[in-house]
Scaffold this motif. Sequence first.
Motif, PDB file in Angstrom:
ATOM      1  N   LYS A 145      -3.524   5.540   3.848  1.00  0.00           N
ATOM      2  CA  LYS A 145      -4.264   6.518   4.639  1.00  0.00           C
ATOM      3  C   LYS A 145      -5.768   6.359   4.437  1.00  0.00           C
ATOM      4  O   LYS A 145      -6.548   6.399   5.393  1.00  0.00           O
ATOM      5  CB  LYS A 145      -3.827   7.934   4.260  1.00  0.00           C
ATOM      6  CG  LYS A 145      -4.532   9.031   5.056  1.00  0.00           C
ATOM      7  CD  LYS A 145      -4.004  10.406   4.665  1.00  0.00           C
ATOM      8  CE  LYS A 145      -4.704  11.501   5.477  1.00  0.00           C
ATOM      9  NZ  LYS A 145      -4.197  12.852   5.096  1.00  0.00           N
ATOM     10  N   LEU A 146      -6.196   6.152   3.190  1.00  0.00           N
ATOM     11  CA  LEU A 146      -7.623   6.016   2.903  1.00  0.00           C
ATOM     12  C   LEU A 146      -8.194   4.712   3.449  1.00  0.00           C
ATOM     13  O   LEU A 146      -9.354   4.653   3.866  1.00  0.00           O
ATOM     14  CB  LEU A 146      -7.857   6.096   1.392  1.00  0.00           C
ATOM     15  CG  LEU A 146      -7.624   7.470   0.753  1.00  0.00           C
ATOM     16  CD1 LEU A 146      -7.677   7.365  -0.773  1.00  0.00           C
ATOM     17  CD2 LEU A 146      -8.650   8.479   1.249  1.00  0.00           C
ATOM     18  N   LEU A 147      -7.377   3.655   3.453  1.00  0.00           N
ATOM     19  CA  LEU A 147      -7.837   2.368   3.975  1.00  0.00           C
ATOM     20  C   LEU A 147      -7.599   2.228   5.471  1.00  0.00           C
ATOM     21  O   LEU A 147      -8.030   1.235   6.081  1.00  0.00           O
ATOM     22  CB  LEU A 147      -7.129   1.224   3.242  1.00  0.00           C
ATOM     23  CG  LEU A 147      -7.585   0.924   1.817  1.00  0.00           C
ATOM     24  CD1 LEU A 147      -6.714  -0.173   1.205  1.00  0.00           C
ATOM     25  CD2 LEU A 147      -9.051   0.512   1.781  1.00  0.00           C
ATOM     26  N   ASP A 148      -6.900   3.186   6.059  1.00  0.00           N
ATOM     27  CA  ASP A 148      -6.577   3.161   7.495  1.00  0.00           C
ATOM     28  C   ASP A 148      -5.776   1.907   7.840  1.00  0.00           C
ATOM     29  O   ASP A 148      -6.089   1.185   8.792  1.00  0.00           O
ATOM     30  CB  ASP A 148      -7.849   3.237   8.332  1.00  0.00           C
ATOM     31  CG  ASP A 148      -7.564   3.560   9.810  1.00  0.00           C
ATOM     32  OD1 ASP A 148      -6.467   4.077  10.100  1.00  0.00           O
ATOM     33  OD2 ASP A 148      -8.432   3.267  10.665  1.00  0.00           O
ATOM     34  N   VAL A 149      -4.725   1.661   7.032  1.00  0.00           N
ATOM     35  CA  VAL A 149      -3.801   0.558   7.292  1.00  0.00           C
ATOM     36  C   VAL A 149      -2.386   1.123   7.263  1.00  0.00           C
ATOM     37  O   VAL A 149      -2.155   2.212   6.720  1.00  0.00           O
ATOM     38  CB  VAL A 149      -3.953  -0.571   6.234  1.00  0.00           C
ATOM     39  CG1 VAL A 149      -5.346  -1.173   6.287  1.00  0.00           C
ATOM     40  CG2 VAL A 149      -3.620  -0.060   4.831  1.00  0.00           C
ATOM     41  N   PRO A 150      -1.424   0.423   7.829  1.00  0.00           N
ATOM     42  CA  PRO A 150      -0.043   0.924   7.808  1.00  0.00           C
ATOM     43  C   PRO A 150       0.491   1.030   6.383  1.00  0.00           C
ATOM     44  O   PRO A 150       0.218   0.173   5.533  1.00  0.00           O
ATOM     45  CB  PRO A 150       0.729  -0.130   8.610  1.00  0.00           C
ATOM     46  CG  PRO A 150      -0.304  -0.805   9.456  1.00  0.00           C
ATOM     47  CD  PRO A 150      -1.550  -0.806   8.637  1.00  0.00           C
ATOM     48  N   ALA A 153       0.829  -1.201   0.000  1.00  0.00           N
ATOM     49  CA  ALA A 153       0.000   0.000   0.000  1.00  0.00           C
ATOM     50  C   ALA A 153       0.864   1.252   0.000  1.00  0.00           C
ATOM     51  O   ALA A 153       1.767   1.402   0.824  1.00  0.00           O
ATOM     52  CB  ALA A 153      -0.919   0.001   1.214  1.00  0.00           C
ATOM     53  N   SER A 154       0.577   2.149  -0.952  1.00  0.00           N
ATOM     54  CA  SER A 154       1.253   3.448  -0.963  1.00  0.00           C
ATOM     55  C   SER A 154       0.764   4.273   0.215  1.00  0.00           C
ATOM     56  O   SER A 154      -0.222   3.924   0.879  1.00  0.00           O
ATOM     57  CB  SER A 154       0.959   4.182  -2.270  1.00  0.00           C
ATOM     58  OG  SER A 154      -0.428   4.517  -2.331  1.00  0.00           O
ATOM     59  N   ALA A 155       1.435   5.379   0.473  1.00  0.00           N
ATOM     60  CA  ALA A 155       1.041   6.235   1.592  1.00  0.00           C
ATOM     61  C   ALA A 155      -0.393   6.727   1.424  1.00  0.00           C
ATOM     62  O   ALA A 155      -1.176   6.736   2.385  1.00  0.00           O
ATOM     63  CB  ALA A 155       2.009   7.418   1.705  1.00  0.00           C
ATOM     64  N   ALA A 156      -0.759   7.118   0.190  1.00  0.00           N
ATOM     65  CA  ALA A 156      -2.102   7.660  -0.045  1.00  0.00           C
ATOM     66  C   ALA A 156      -3.173   6.592   0.145  1.00  0.00           C
ATOM     67  O   ALA A 156      -4.198   6.827   0.792  1.00  0.00           O
ATOM     68  CB  ALA A 156      -2.182   8.247  -1.460  1.00  0.00           C
ATOM     69  N   VAL A 157      -2.936   5.398  -0.412  1.00  0.00           N
ATOM     70  CA  VAL A 157      -3.910   4.313  -0.281  1.00  0.00           C
ATOM     71  C   VAL A 157      -3.992   3.850   1.166  1.00  0.00           C
ATOM     72  O   VAL A 157      -5.091   3.593   1.695  1.00  0.00           O
ATOM     73  CB  VAL A 157      -3.533   3.139  -1.215  1.00  0.00           C
ATOM     74  CG1 VAL A 157      -4.370   1.899  -0.896  1.00  0.00           C
ATOM     75  CG2 VAL A 157      -3.714   3.546  -2.668  1.00  0.00           C
ATOM     76  N   PRO A 199     -13.165   1.640   6.585  1.00  0.00           N
ATOM     77  CA  PRO A 199     -12.874   1.608   5.145  1.00  0.00           C
ATOM     78  C   PRO A 199     -12.711   0.168   4.665  1.00  0.00           C
ATOM     79  O   PRO A 199     -12.002  -0.624   5.299  1.00  0.00           O
ATOM     80  CB  PRO A 199     -11.547   2.374   5.033  1.00  0.00           C
ATOM     81  CG  PRO A 199     -11.419   3.149   6.307  1.00  0.00           C
ATOM     82  CD  PRO A 199     -12.118   2.332   7.351  1.00  0.00           C
ATOM     83  N   ALA A 200     -13.380  -0.165   3.569  1.00  0.00           N
ATOM     84  CA  ALA A 200     -13.294  -1.512   3.012  1.00  0.00           C
ATOM     85  C   ALA A 200     -12.603  -1.528   1.660  1.00  0.00           C
ATOM     86  O   ALA A 200     -11.910  -2.491   1.324  1.00  0.00           O
ATOM     87  CB  ALA A 200     -14.690  -2.115   2.882  1.00  0.00           C
ATOM     88  N   LEU A 201     -12.799  -0.466   0.889  1.00  0.00           N
ATOM     89  CA  LEU A 201     -12.229  -0.382  -0.447  1.00  0.00           C
ATOM     90  C   LEU A 201     -11.832   1.057  -0.742  1.00  0.00           C
ATOM     91  O   LEU A 201     -12.431   1.997  -0.207  1.00  0.00           O
ATOM     92  CB  LEU A 201     -13.232  -0.815  -1.524  1.00  0.00           C
ATOM     93  CG  LEU A 201     -13.884  -2.197  -1.480  1.00  0.00           C
ATOM     94  CD1 LEU A 201     -14.973  -2.261  -2.539  1.00  0.00           C
ATOM     95  CD2 LEU A 201     -12.859  -3.276  -1.712  1.00  0.00           C
ATOM     96  N   VAL A 202     -10.868   1.205  -1.634  1.00  0.00           N
ATOM     97  CA  VAL A 202     -10.595   2.489  -2.270  1.00  0.00           C
ATOM     98  C   VAL A 202     -10.748   2.269  -3.768  1.00  0.00           C
ATOM     99  O   VAL A 202     -10.194   1.308  -4.312  1.00  0.00           O
ATOM    100  CB  VAL A 202      -9.184   3.014  -1.944  1.00  0.00           C
ATOM    101  CG1 VAL A 202      -8.862   4.232  -2.799  1.00  0.00           C
ATOM    102  CG2 VAL A 202      -9.076   3.363  -0.475  1.00  0.00           C
ATOM    103  N   VAL A 203     -11.502   3.127  -4.409  1.00  0.00           N
ATOM    104  CA  VAL A 203     -11.805   2.986  -5.827  1.00  0.00           C
ATOM    105  C   VAL A 203     -11.304   4.211  -6.576  1.00  0.00           C
ATOM    106  O   VAL A 203     -11.513   5.346  -6.134  1.00  0.00           O
ATOM    107  CB  VAL A 203     -13.328   2.829  -6.046  1.00  0.00           C
ATOM    108  CG1 VAL A 203     -13.665   2.883  -7.529  1.00  0.00           C
ATOM    109  CG2 VAL A 203     -13.823   1.523  -5.441  1.00  0.00           C
TER     110      VAL A 203
END
Length: 246
Positions: free
Chosen positions: A120-125, A114-118, A225-229
Motif C-alpha cells: 500500500k505504501l509503495l503503491d504496488v500490488p 510485498a506485504s499488504a502494508a508495504v 513512492p520510491a522507498l519505504v523506510v
Amino acid sequence: MVVMSSEEFAPPKYAQIVQTIRQKIADGTYPPGSLLPSETQLVRDFKVSRPTVVRALQVLQLRGIIEREHGKGSFVKATPPGASNQSPRPGRAILDRVEADENSAIIEAGPVAASAAVAKLLDVPEGSTVVRRRVLFRDDERPTDLFTVWCPVHQTEGTLLAEAEPLPAGIREHLRESRGLKLQHVVERLSARHPSADEAKLLEIRKSAPVIGVLASVFNGGGRPALVVDLVLPGDLHELEDSYSL
C-alpha cells in the motif's frame, strides 16, 4: 547499603560527545556552517573508538544539528531565521548514513513478496516482488538502531541494495549515482511502542522495553513512492527534540 559510584550514573560515551559538541556549537566554538573536527581527531580528543564517535555524529545528524557529507566531513547546520534549531529529520538522516563507515551488520538483503502494508505504501500490488534490506547498527556497547528499507525490485537493478555487503554511500546518494533516481520528499510517522520479538532479539532489549518507531515513505521527483523506510530506536538510547518560536 550499596553505594554506587558516579560512573554508574554517567551517560554513555557517545552521549557525552554529543553534549560536548552541542555546547561548543552553542558557545560559538563551532559556528553555523563550520566543519567539525574529523572523526580521527575526535577519536583522539575523546579517547574513544571510532564507532562511538560515528554514533555521536549520527545522533547529532538525527536531531538536525549537523549535516554529514560522505568524503567531506560533518558541518554545523545554519540556523534558519526565526528558529533556534531545525527540526529533527530521522528519515533523511538514515538515508544519508554510510553503512561502510559505521559498525553495521547486514541482517537481510534480497527480494521478498510485498506485504499488504508495504504494498500500500509503495503503491504496488500485494505480493509483488520488492527488495528488502535490513541493517543493524551498533556502537562499542550495544545495538543502537535497526533499519529496514523496501524498494520496488525494478528500481534496484544496477544497485547494491540486494547485496549483503555494507553500502559505500548513503542510500540516497547510491540511488542517484547508480540509477539517476532523485529522492525529493519524505512523509514520516513517529510512534512509541514495544518491539516485536525479532526486534527485541536483534536490539538486545526486553520485549517490554519502549522503542521509537519511524516509518517513512520516500517519494521521487515525480511524486511516486520510491522507498519505504522503517527505523527502530531503543527508547533508552534516543530522544527526539524540536525547538521553534511561537
